[in-house]
Every structure is written in C-alpha cells, then in structure tokens.
Design an enzyme around this catalytic site. Structure first.
Site, PDB file in Angstrom:
ATOM      1  N   HIS A   1      32.366 -24.086   3.369  1.00  0.00           N
ATOM      2  CA  HIS A   1      31.609 -25.141   2.367  1.00  0.00           C
ATOM      3  C   HIS A   1      30.716 -26.093   3.343  1.00  0.00           C
ATOM      4  O   HIS A   1      31.555 -26.514   4.135  1.00  0.00           O
ATOM      5  CB  HIS A   1      32.296 -25.639   1.409  1.00  0.00           C
ATOM      6  CG  HIS A   1      31.521 -26.508   0.485  1.00  0.00           C
ATOM      7  ND1 HIS A   1      30.789 -26.385  -0.284  1.00  0.00           N
ATOM      8  CD2 HIS A   1      31.688 -28.013   0.697  1.00  0.00           C
ATOM      9  CE1 HIS A   1      30.259 -27.501  -0.984  1.00  0.00           C
ATOM     10  NE2 HIS A   1      30.581 -28.659  -0.203  1.00  0.00           N
TER      11      HIS A   1
ATOM     12  N   VAL B   1       0.810  -1.280   0.017  1.00  0.00           N
ATOM     13  CA  VAL B   1      -0.038   0.129   0.012  1.00  0.00           C
ATOM     14  C   VAL B   1       0.915   1.294   0.005  1.00  0.00           C
ATOM     15  O   VAL B   1       0.452   2.165  -0.305  1.00  0.00           O
ATOM     16  CB  VAL B   1      -0.955   0.175   1.339  1.00  0.00           C
ATOM     17  CG1 VAL B   1      -1.879  -1.124   1.066  1.00  0.00           C
ATOM     18  CG2 VAL B   1      -0.142   0.002   2.847  1.00  0.00           C
ATOM     19  N   GLY B   2       1.931   1.233   0.130  1.00  0.00           N
ATOM     20  CA  GLY B   2       2.845   2.322   0.195  1.00  0.00           C
ATOM     21  C   GLY B   2       2.905   3.077   1.588  1.00  0.00           C
ATOM     22  O   GLY B   2       2.279   2.741   2.607  1.00  0.00           O
ATOM     23  N   ARG B   3       3.749   4.230   1.440  1.00  0.00           N
ATOM     24  CA  ARG B   3       3.954   4.907   2.686  1.00  0.00           C
ATOM     25  C   ARG B   3       3.817   6.368   2.216  1.00  0.00           C
ATOM     26  O   ARG B   3       4.226   6.938   1.096  1.00  0.00           O
ATOM     27  CB  ARG B   3       4.951   4.792   3.611  1.00  0.00           C
ATOM     28  CG  ARG B   3       5.055   3.387   4.067  1.00  0.00           C
ATOM     29  CD  ARG B   3       6.339   3.277   4.972  1.00  0.00           C
ATOM     30  NE  ARG B   3       7.474   3.196   4.340  1.00  0.00           N
ATOM     31  CZ  ARG B   3       8.622   2.888   4.710  1.00  0.00           C
ATOM     32  NH1 ARG B   3       9.028   2.564   6.079  1.00  0.00           N
ATOM     33  NH2 ARG B   3       9.750   2.753   4.090  1.00  0.00           N
TER      34      ARG B   3
ATOM     35  N   ASP C   1      13.146   8.564   8.823  1.00  0.00           N
ATOM     36  CA  ASP C   1      12.134   8.666   7.934  1.00  0.00           C
ATOM     37  C   ASP C   1      11.614  10.190   7.503  1.00  0.00           C
ATOM     38  O   ASP C   1      11.419  10.412   6.312  1.00  0.00           O
ATOM     39  CB  ASP C   1      10.774   8.024   8.420  1.00  0.00           C
ATOM     40  CG  ASP C   1      10.878   6.388   8.441  1.00  0.00           C
ATOM     41  OD1 ASP C   1      12.096   5.975   7.977  1.00  0.00           O
ATOM     42  OD2 ASP C   1      10.090   5.774   8.514  1.00  0.00           O
TER      43      ASP C   1
END
Length: 198
Positions: free
Chosen positions: A177, A4-6, A45
C-alpha cells in the site's frame, strides 16, 4: 477508438505452395505448434489469433525446447492482451460471458480505481480491475482491467491464471500500500461479498 485491422498475407508469402493444413487463412497447428507436415513447426501470427509478439515468443521458446528433446505443450489460457491506450486496457483469460459460454457458473468482483489510494494520489482514478472466477471452487478464470499504467500488472494477472490461483490465494497475499495492485485484492474480496473499501 479507430482501428484498421489486420489481415494475413499467407497467399502473398507463398505458404499455400507448401500444402500444409490450414485453419481458415492461418496454418493449422497442434498444441506443440506442429503443422501437418512432419518436422515443420509454425509460430506467431501465421497460426492465427491472438496476434501478439509475446505469444509468438512463448511459442518459439516452446518449439526450441521440443526440438531439443524436452516435453512441452502449448497452454494458451493465460496470454495477456494489452491495448496501450490512455487509459490502458488489459485482459487475461476469460470474460464472464466467455466463461459462462464454456459452461462455468461464475462469480465476479470489480473494484474501481476511484477508491484506490495510489490512483487518487496520482489523480488518475479512471478505470477498474475485474476478476472472474468459478463459483464452485473459486478458481480465477479471467482478469480484466482499465487504468493508467495497468499494463504493468499484466504479468501478475497471467501468473495468477497460469498457477490456477483461487480467489483466496489472492486475498491471502499481502499487497503493498498504496499500489494499483491492491485493486486486484479488493476485486477478489468483492467477488466473495467481503469488500473492505466499497
């Protein structure tokens, strides 16, 4: 994938009243996280993409050191981005397209987990590791990977970029490994047309 995004809530937070310089909806900061107002720093942010908790934490640590009188500057080339999907997705640094757009002539190498012993024994052979390097000096510019548990390698990918590693540095490092990390070694070999297992 559905997202939905921000969107920033700077208007709702009243940041505009501070009359700080903006970069679109985000606070504009320099490479020390200083805003346009003397003595005011901004991190996380509110300063824009990428909106990642580990980016904000690194910025906060840097600002604390600056306030304590240390000389620091923000280096954003090695911030890992992780999608915690199944399989997981990791990207650090530049993709081949981004590196070319920045003016670099690049070489790439990709190694599939379908040829990786650890992935085969775990029955999780989906995915790959890809490395992007400068053609002229073989400096690693970016690493992208898809695979089960690949987020655990994100710090190692970021370390390679942060230290300015070249393909030969990774090739010359002995990888245990069987591990998924061997795929990075193989991808670097493939970038130089020296692949061992494909």
């Amino acid at each position: 994938m559905v997202t939905v995004g921000r969107r920033p809530l700077s208007r709702e937070a009243g940041i505009e009243a501070l009359q700080l310089a903006m970069n679109g909806p985000y606070l504009a900061v320099d490479d020390h996280c200083r805003t346009s107002m003397r003595g005011v720093f901004a991190i996380g942010d509110v300063t824009g993409e990428p909106m990642l908790a580990h980016r904000a934490m690194a910025q906060g640590e840097m600002v604390a050191e600056i306030v304590a009188g240390h000389r620091r500057a923000w280096d954003h080339r090695a911030i890992p981005a992780v999608c915690f999907t199944d399989p997981e997705i990791v990207s650090v640094g530049l993709s081949a397209t981004e590196a070319q757009a920045a003016g670099h002539e690049v070489i790439t190498g990709q190694f599939p987990f379908a040829a990786n012993g650890r992935a085969m024994t775990a029955a999780r052979e989906d995915g790959f590791i890809r490395v992007v390097a400068r053609k002229d000096n073989e400096e690693i510019l970016g690493i992208q990977a898809v695979g089960a548990g690949i987020s655990e390698l994100a710090a190692g990918f970021a370390l390679a970029l942060e230290m300015g590693a070249r393909l030969g540095d990774v090739i010359g490092t002995i990888h245990a490994h069987p591990t998924r990390g061997e795929a990075l070694h193989e991808a670097c070999l493939k970038a130089l047309d020296r692949g061992l297992h494909l």
